[in-house]
Design an enzyme around this catalytic site. Sequence first.
Site: not given
Length: 441
Positions: A295, A306, A320
């Site tokens: 999460s 990224d 998740k």
Amino acid sequence: MKRRAWFIAGLGVILALVYAQLPRPQAENLLQNPNGQALLEVYQRIQQDYLEPLPREKLNALLEGAIGGMVSALKDPFTSYSPPQRASLRQEDLRGEFFGIGATLSPANPDGTGARIEGVMKGLPAQRAGMRAGDVILEVDGEDVTGLPLQEVVARIRGREGTKVTIKVRREGAPAPLVFELIREKVEIIAVSTGRIGDVGYVALETFANFKVEDQLKKAIDGLKAQGIKKLILDLRDNGGGLLDQGCAVASAFLKEGPIVYTRTKNLTRVWCEASGRPLWDGPMVVLVNGNSASASEIVAGALQDHGRAKVIGEKTFGKGVGQTPYTLANGGELTLVTFEWLTPKRRAINKEGLKPDIEVKDTRFPTPLSLQGVGAPPGAEVSVTLNGKTVKVKADAEGKFTYAEPQRQRPLPEDRGQAVLDLEGDAILKRALEELKAAR
């Protein structure tokens, strides 16, 4: 005939209440659906015709059972219903503080019931009274809690500041149960722990599930900077996530600009949050993850990955990639409902997939203990089994069955809250992180 008329009249009252509580389209959908009608009929029939009289508490339990059954039928592991008492505990956890005894608990039984003390917090009632890790809680204020769900035991131990709680425990080696009388005090949830290895700072986040994570992280990084660190390790292993805004705040602490996470609902995909432009740390860093990182942990790791801000080291994360919205219900309970999916800055969906680390390393801190079972040995015979060069000896029972379970290694506990325990020899991911940072400029 009269009974039938009375039943229909009673059902009519319930239908009127349904219309009063629900928007008209939803109310009509419920009442036009045979299962919706049957739900109301079952409740009315039980009230009217069940052999034994039902007190208010039992009727409430029936309705809560219906709520739980409805949520369970979604078969969504991240949608849940919390009864009022458990919802109250969650609100305390979100605030990051409560009144209790200062002990961390885990289930005492394989089915998640009972409570065993994992550790006691320095300077708080449990530690001052002499409670120890490993103590199994038998009673709270004279009531047996050995078969209660862990959260129910926690709820009984917590309470109002300055009030007394009496706890009976079983301690290995003690001839009789021990009884402790404790006065509840304020307990702050410490979500961040720190350490240092040379000029490398180490920050571990245990959870994102309270509003104090951002402030505790800032304090931790400021403290490490004052010690002159040049590089940083952010450890998100075993962090199951929590609040989305705390995940955004933590990622923003290490990013100068750009989106942190997107959210996708039924009708819209949009940027949920972006970097504030005021990072707490802009030096070299790495992020550690494992299969229990989930999460908000994945949001932070995914954003830093990224943007090329930090290499992610460890195991593939849990996966998740959906978020929930909590709804407080009329009875004080809480419905936690999956309402959106989140995406990384490059719009990667990771639900059920997880994040793949830049450098994959197995988490060696707590290896799976050896266990085995077998049949067919002579009754009472001693059986020797050799596996991976290790030989164990077990005794077969009267039916020729034998089992062996290696004791599980316990996590080392720090002397002070917020102080990390670092083990370079037994932690392959941490060791690899230091190697990576050594080459970083």
